[in-house]
Each structure stands twice: as C-alpha cells, then as structure tokens.
Design a protein around this motif. Structure first.
Motif, PDB file in Angstrom:
ATOM      1  N   GLU A   1       2.768   9.307   7.164  1.00  0.00           N
ATOM      2  CA  GLU A   1       2.496  10.545   7.889  1.00  0.00           C
ATOM      3  C   GLU A   1       2.544  10.336   9.397  1.00  0.00           C
ATOM      4  OE1 GLU A   1      -1.314  11.696   6.553  1.00  0.00           O
ATOM      5  OE2 GLU A   1      -0.739  11.845   4.434  1.00  0.00           O
ATOM      6  N   GLU A   2       2.074   9.187   9.858  1.00  0.00           N
ATOM      7  CA  GLU A   2       1.921   8.963  11.291  1.00  0.00           C
ATOM      8  C   GLU A   2       3.163   8.382  11.942  1.00  0.00           C
ATOM      9  OE1 GLU A   2      -1.403   6.399  11.522  1.00  0.00           O
ATOM     10  OE2 GLU A   2      -2.837   7.881  10.766  1.00  0.00           O
ATOM     11  N   ASP A   3       4.050   7.805  11.128  1.00  0.00           N
ATOM     12  CA  ASP A   3       5.156   7.045  11.700  1.00  0.00           C
ATOM     13  C   ASP A   3       6.194   7.921  12.386  1.00  0.00           C
ATOM     14  OD1 ASP A   3       6.809   4.431  11.779  1.00  0.00           O
ATOM     15  OD2 ASP A   3       8.143   5.855  10.790  1.00  0.00           O
TER      16      ASP A   3
ATOM     17  N   TRP B   1       6.723   4.584   2.866  1.00  0.00           N
ATOM     18  CA  TRP B   1       5.322   4.140   2.811  1.00  0.00           C
ATOM     19  C   TRP B   1       4.415   5.137   2.093  1.00  0.00           C
ATOM     20  CZ3 TRP B   1       6.361  -0.484   3.780  1.00  0.00           C
ATOM     21  CH2 TRP B   1       7.199  -0.870   4.839  1.00  0.00           C
ATOM     22  N   TRP B   2       4.980   6.225   1.562  1.00  0.00           N
ATOM     23  CA  TRP B   2       4.165   7.191   0.827  1.00  0.00           C
ATOM     24  C   TRP B   2       3.485   6.512  -0.351  1.00  0.00           C
ATOM     25  CZ3 TRP B   2       3.870   9.137  -4.119  1.00  0.00           C
ATOM     26  CH2 TRP B   2       3.103  10.306  -4.259  1.00  0.00           C
ATOM     27  N   PRO B   3       2.205   6.815  -0.583  1.00  0.00           N
ATOM     28  CA  PRO B   3       1.356   7.847   0.020  1.00  0.00           C
ATOM     29  C   PRO B   3       0.421   7.319   1.114  1.00  0.00           C
ATOM     30  CG  PRO B   3       0.355   7.100  -2.014  1.00  0.00           C
ATOM     31  CD  PRO B   3       1.587   6.274  -1.827  1.00  0.00           C
ATOM     32  N   SER B   4       0.728   6.187   1.727  1.00  0.00           N
ATOM     33  CA  SER B   4      -0.159   5.657   2.763  1.00  0.00           C
ATOM     34  C   SER B   4      -0.067   6.508   4.035  1.00  0.00           C
ATOM     35  CB  SER B   4       0.205   4.208   3.088  1.00  0.00           C
ATOM     36  OG  SER B   4       1.402   4.155   3.825  1.00  0.00           O
TER      37      SER B   4
ATOM     38  N   ARG C   1       0.832  -1.205   0.000  1.00  0.00           N
ATOM     39  CA  ARG C   1       0.000   0.000   0.000  1.00  0.00           C
ATOM     40  C   ARG C   1       0.870   1.260   0.000  1.00  0.00           C
ATOM     41  NH1 ARG C   1      -2.229  -3.532   3.495  1.00  0.00           N
ATOM     42  NH2 ARG C   1      -1.615  -2.442   5.413  1.00  0.00           N
ATOM     43  N   ALA C   2       1.858   1.218  -0.871  1.00  0.00           N
ATOM     44  CA  ALA C   2       2.820   2.324  -0.970  1.00  0.00           C
ATOM     45  C   ALA C   2       3.354   2.389  -2.395  1.00  0.00           C
ATOM     46  CB  ALA C   2       3.957   2.129   0.026  1.00  0.00           C
ATOM     47  N   LEU C   3       4.079   3.453  -2.698  1.00  0.00           N
ATOM     48  CA  LEU C   3       4.675   3.629  -4.019  1.00  0.00           C
ATOM     49  C   LEU C   3       6.201   3.702  -3.948  1.00  0.00           C
ATOM     50  CD1 LEU C   3       4.202   4.037  -7.031  1.00  0.00           C
ATOM     51  CD2 LEU C   3       4.038   6.503  -6.613  1.00  0.00           C
ATOM     52  N   ILE C   4       6.729   4.414  -2.945  1.00  0.00           N
ATOM     53  CA  ILE C   4       8.178   4.572  -2.839  1.00  0.00           C
ATOM     54  C   ILE C   4       8.856   3.228  -2.570  1.00  0.00           C
ATOM     55  CG2 ILE C   4      10.054   5.716  -1.603  1.00  0.00           C
ATOM     56  CD1 ILE C   4       8.364   7.565  -3.320  1.00  0.00           C
TER      57      ILE C   4
END
Length: 713
Positions: free
Chosen positions: A695-697, A688-691, A544-547
């Motif tokens: 942002e939360e990690d 994990w971007w854009p999941s 669930r990520a792109l990077i």
C-alpha cells in the motif's frame, strides 16, 4: 557499534570469535573419530531400500525362518561351438572346489551344479553358489565373489567364464559404491576450490569457506553415525554420497552470500567486527530461511514409503543444518579473526566506492525494466518449450544392464547366460504359503505364464516346513530385472492370492523391484505437493506476502519442468541412456526446489529490503545488482558439486547429478536474473500484498542509465 548487530555480536565480537573457534575445535576433536566410521554404519541390504510394508519385504523377513538370508551368485561357462571334454572336466573340478569353499559367507555344500544347457553337446554350464548374509551383511558380497573368481579363474582359450546372478551384480554395485565418500569429497572439493578462486580471485580467502565446510561435513557425518548406531537411523551408500554433495554445495552457497554482504559492509565501516555483525544481521535471515527450506524439505521425505528415500530425509537434513550452523558461526568468526588481509590481493578498504549501481547486473536490471512484461512472457515461453522434452522421460526404472555407465562382468555374464538358459535363472521367485495349500499354490505358480514349469522346488538349505509354512522357488523365462518379469510377478500374485486360506506371498528380486516401483510412484504423488506447501509457507513467512511467494513457486515449477525436459532429451540423444530410475523425478524435484529456491530467497529478501527504502521497482534493480554476482557464483558452485555425482560409474547418480546441475544453472542465469526480475518489475508493489509495503510503496520509477549518469555528481 550498531544496535542492529543481533546475533553477530555473539559470534564475531572481539572475544566471542575466539570462543566460537575453540568450541568448534573441541567439537571436531570429539566427533572426528566417529565421522570416519560412517561407512561402517551403512546398511545396504535389501530391507534398507525396500518399502517396509511391501509383500517382498515380508517374504524376505519370513524367509529367514527357513534359511539364512542368501543371495545367489551364478558362475556361467560358455563356448559357442560346444564345451569340450576338457572344459567339462574343468567345470566339474570347479564345482568340487566351490563345494569345499568356506569363505565370506560361502557355505560350500549348498552349491548346485554344474547344470548344462542341454544333455548332449552342451554349449554352456552354470554353477549356483548361495552367499549367506552374515552379520557383516552386504560388505561380504564383493569379497565372496572375489573368492569364487579365484577358484574358477577367468577362462581363456575360447571358454568364457563369468560370475553373474544377484550375487555377481551386487558385487559390481558394491565396487561401484566403494570409495564413494572419498571420490565425491575430492570431486566436490576440487569444484569448490576452482569456483572460489574464480569468484574471489584470492588464494587465501578460499581457505576459510573450505575449512568451514569440511568441519561441517565431519561433524554431520559423526552425528549421523551416532544416530545410525544408537537411534536406528538408516544410512546407505546413496544417502552418504548425497550428504557430501549437499554439505559442500549448500555450505559454500551460504558462505558466498555472507562474504558478499561482509565485503559491502567493510566499505562502509572501519571496524571489521561491526561490519560482520551488520552483515549477519542483514544477510542472516535469508541464509536461515534458505537453510530451513532445505532442512524441512528433506524432512518431508520421512513420509515416503521407500526405506531408502525415508532414510535420506534426516541424513540430508542433518547435513544441511550443520552446514548452516557452521556458516553462521565458525565461518564469520574465522573471517573476523583473519581480518581484511584475507581478501588479498583485492582488499576492501573503508570508504572504497560501491560499484553495485554501475555493474553488469545493474545494467541488466535497467534493460529488463524497459519492457518487463515482454521479457517474462518470452522467458516463460522458452522454458515451457524446453519442458516439452518431458515426453521423452522414461522414469520407469532401468535394468541392471543399463544401471552401469560401463559393462561389468556380471552384466556380460547375464547376457551370456540368457543365450543358453532361461533368462530368469539365478534370481528366482520366492513363494511362501500355508503347508495345507502348498500343492495348490505350487500348481498355480507353475501354470502361470512366464514361469518355467519344471523349475518349481525347494532351494538348497531350506526346511521343508516351518510352523505350518512352506517356501519354494520358481524360475522365470524373462530376465529378472525386466518389465516382462515384473508382469509375471503380478500374474503369480493374482493367482496365489486367489487361493482360499493359502496366505501365499510372492517375493524375490523381481518382486522387490516391482514393489519399489509402486512405492516410488506413491512417494512422487505424496511428497512433491508436500514440499511445495513447505516452501510456500516459508516464503510467506519470510516475505510477509502472498503474491510474491506464489510467483516464486510458479517460476520454480517451470524451471523444474524445463530442467527435466532438457535432461530427458540429453539422456536419450546425447548420453544414450536407456531410461531413468523411478525415483529420479522425486529426487530432482526435491533438490531443485529446496536448493533452487535459495537464489530466489537471496534475491527477494534483498529486493524487499531495498523496496522499503526506495520503492519496489527501483528496489528490484538494486536487489539484482547487489546479489547478481554472488548468486551466479553460488549457482556455479552448487551445479559443479552435483555434477560431481557423474564421476560415479552408475547411471542413476549421473542422471540426478546432470539434471540438478542443469536446473541450478537455469535457476541462476534465467529464472532468478530474468524471469523473477521481470515479473517483479511488471507487478510492482502489488507483489507484497497483503503487507503494508504493497500500500505504501507506490510505483516509483526505475532510473534509466542516462538519468543515472546525469544525476551523478
């Protein structure tokens, strides 16, 4: 029991485990007889390998209207100081006996010869024996050549006698493939047994994955046999051999991952059913994603022009899919049925301390965390330097003489024949044209550089004309499997295609090799990007990520280039191979990307699980620590099973086995443990971007060894 048991409850529940076992036993009882027939369903004739739309394939099909499909064997006699009168009498008697021979597709009266290298004081002679391809096809070639050898003997007293030509070479290839299934099965089984003993240090535990893999192999072979017999699936010696290696390698990998997670859960749970349910719940997605990656990557091969490559796709996909099913059902059910004692002598007990944070891989992760950027930059540079060996790669095809690891009789005979006769004798060009333009086409062929002008004529057993078409043959001056002969085919095609209304087509053994090279080049350009797209999509869906998927794809490409570079150097300077087959880069890429990405999936899914609890950077260290030992073991098993291809006396198989085994080891010990780990540590939560996890990690720090010791009660 935990509500997160998911499919585990359906597989390893107190009653369900027995249902699963019974279902598999019934399946094996029904399919075992068909599995044994897979060899009989193999189609190793030329059409099963050639691209369907190629000119040589069309000539092969049209030729059947003129004569039965044939493959010529050539009996070569030679004495350097000249044939004696006794030699010539023996050769004449052999020719008479071969004319009367009626066995294994040999029609006798169609034989030609003897043909001598010169009219006076000859030093060599040839007898041409066409072998007709009956219903059994290529299965009859080796027995036919054996019958010829029984008639002509093996020479002696200075007279050399060899059987060469396409028939002799095909017989040697057939003997090389003979027993391929049993040879690879025993080799792969031996590797798996040794590696499981080293990994588990338990003679009882290794039986469970071994039995599960064998059940998967038999079931897959039966399904493939049924599809080959009733649905037109093409199976040949190559795909059947690779099937064995894939099922053993991939199946054992999945078993190792599940056992490692099951052992963890046994330390935390008293009830083994609950432990297995949780192990399947947590490790299952990674195993399924891994299997799906291999299956879909194999199915991409359906886009290939080469029939042999296209046929390998569904065969390999079925094998891996069945292995995946067995490891998610039969294997966990057996583990739960046997209980904890199956781990003897190191039985995991409830409440035992978890040593993940103190092991070798945890310490390595913390060391890499000190300077991750320097580590990944240095590692990437080393792999890039290794990839420079690609300049030594010569994947332009290899001749028959270079295709065997040894030198069988047909190759010796080919060398002897080339000293006295046109090198292309025995494997001529086959030209078909309209009858009205036949003379003009024949003149164009005879005038082409590389063709023996006096060799043009109708082969024995050929109708002069069939529905307005004419078929004739021409001998080339160069060996039929040489690059020079392929260039001659190109020139002949250019010449006859330029004749208006001739509708001329050029086929034969050399033309087939040329068309295979062109088709493989097309397949390389098409399939490699498609496989990368498939793998990228699966990684994006799983993580669930792109990077993170982009980083993983980059590491796999770099690993593939390094493996190919090192392999090319080894082939040149260690094994002294003449070159590589044209499909070598494609097969190595597909197997390395599809299978090598497994280890990245195993690692990164665990990292993501840990990152959600403790942050990405400490999650990387924990993920490496938790999966390090099992991935290392899995890599060694997979590398060993592919190395088993080296037991076959054929250079193409040996090269694929070596390169894939090397690439798997690079993925296991360098790419996964060092390169991916350091990249994830350096990039941190942004992987994990854009999941939302990105942002939360935050940037939680990695606990150093000194801090970990000080925090320990």
């Amino acid at each position: 029991m935990s509500d997160k048991r998911g499919i585990g409850h359906l597989v390893c529940g107190r009653r369900a485990k027995w249902v699963v076992l019974v279902l598999w036993l019934v399946a094996l009882f029904l399919t075992a007889p068909f599995a044994q027939k897979l060899t009989d369903a193999q189609d190793n004739d030329a059409a099963s390998w050639l691209p369907g739309s190629a000119e040589s394939t069309q000539v092969l099909e049209i030729s059947k209207d003129f004569r039965p499909e044939q493959i010529p064997a050539v009996v070569v006699y030679a004495r350097e100081d000249g044939l004696t009168a006794q030699d010539r009498a023996q050769i004449a008697e052999d020719a008479r006996q071969l004319e009367e021979l009626r066995a294994h597709g040999i029609r006798g009266a169609e034989t030609q010869g003897p043909v001598y290298d010169r009219e006076t004081d000859p030093r060599a002679a040839q007898i041409f024996v066409p072998i007709t391809m009956d219903e059994k096809g290529w299965e009859e070639i080796a027995p036919a050549v054996d019958s010829i050898r029984d008639d002509v003997g093996e020479g002696g007293d200075g007279l050399a006698v060899h059987i060469t030509g396409p028939g002799g070479t095909s017989a040697d290839f057939s003997e090389a493939f003979e027993g391929i299934d049993s040879t690879l099965l025993l080799s792969a089984m031996g590797v798996v047994i040794v590696m499981l003993l080293i990994t588990y240090r338990s003679p009882s535990l290794l039986l469970v994955p071994l039995l599960s893999v064998i059940a998967a192999l038999f079931t897959a072979q039966a399904l493939i046999y049924l599809l080959a017999e009733h649905a037109g699936l093409t199976v040949n010696g190559q795909s059947a051999g690779i099937l064995t290696v894939l099922v053993f390698g991939a199946g054992t990998d999945y078993a190792l991952l599940l056992v490692a997670r099951y052992r963890e859960e046994l330390h935390r749970h008293e009830d083994r059913h609950e432990a297995m349910a949780l192990a399947l719940h947590r490790a299952g997605p990674a195993v399924i994603a891994s299997g799906a990656t291999v299956v879909l990557s194999m199915l991409v091969l359906l886009a290939a022009e080469m029939n042999s490559t296209r046929g390998l796709g569904p065969v390999a996909a079925i094998g891996v899919a069945v292995a995946l099913l067995a490891m998610l059902t039969l294997f966990p059910a057996l583990l739960v049925i046997f209980g904890r004692w199956i781990f003897w002598p190191v039985v995991p007990h409830h409440g035992d301390p978890d040593r993940i944070e103190t092991g070798l891989w945890a310490r390595m992760g913390r060391r890499i965390a000190r300077r991750p950027r320097m580590v990944w930059a240095a590692t990437a540079l080393i792999l890039a330097v290794c990839s420079l060996g690609l300049i030594q790669l010569r994947a332009e095809g290899i001749s028959n003489a270079d295709a065997f690891t040894g030198k069988p009789d047909s190759i010796v005979g080919q060398e002897v024949s080339a000293r006295y006769f046109p090198a292309g004798a025995g494997d001529p060009l086959v030209v078909i044209s309209n009858e009205a333009q036949a003379r003009q086409v024949g003149e164009a062929v005879a005038a082409t550089r590389g063709v023996v002008p006096t060799s043009l004529g109708l082969p024995p057993g050929t109708k002069p004309s069939n529905e307005g078409k004419v078929l004739f043959e021409a001998t080339m001056t160069d060996p039929a499997d040489s690059e020079a002969a392929k260039q001659t085919v190109e020139r002949v095609r250019d010449a006859v295609h330029a004749i208006p209304d001739a509708d001329a087509q050029v086929g034969g053994g050399t033309a087939s090799l040329l068309d295979m090279d062109k088709a493989t080049t097309h397949d390389n350009i098409l399939i490699i990007p498609l496989v990368l797209v498939v793998v990228m999509l699966i990684l994006c869906a799983l993580l669930r990520a792109l990077i993170a998927p982009l980083l993983l794809i980059g590491t796999v490409i770099l690993s593939f280039a390094a493996a190919l570079g090192i392999s090319a150097l080894a082939f040149r300077y260690l094994f002294d191979y003449a070159g590589e087959t044209t499909d070598f880069p494609l097969f190595v890429f597909v197997f390395l990307v599809a299978l090598g990405i497994d280890y990245n999936i195993f690692l990164t899914t665990r990292i993501r699980e840990e990152a959600a609890r403790q942050g990405t950077r400490p999650g990387v260290v924990t993920g490496l620590a938790a999966t390090g030992a099992v991935i290392t073991s899995a890599g060694l098993v997979l590398a060993g099973t592919f190395a088993a291809l080296g037991t076959l006396p054929m250079v193409g198989f040996a090269e694929i086995g070596f390169a894939v085994a090397l690439g798997v080891l690079l993925d296991t010990f360098i790419v996964r443990s060092v390169l991916v780990t350091s990249l994830f540590l350096d990039v941190g939560a942004k992987v994990w971007w854009p999941s939302k996890l990105a942002e939360e990690d935050g940037d939680a720090p990695v606990v150093t060894e000194a801090e970990r010791v000080s925090q320990t009660p």
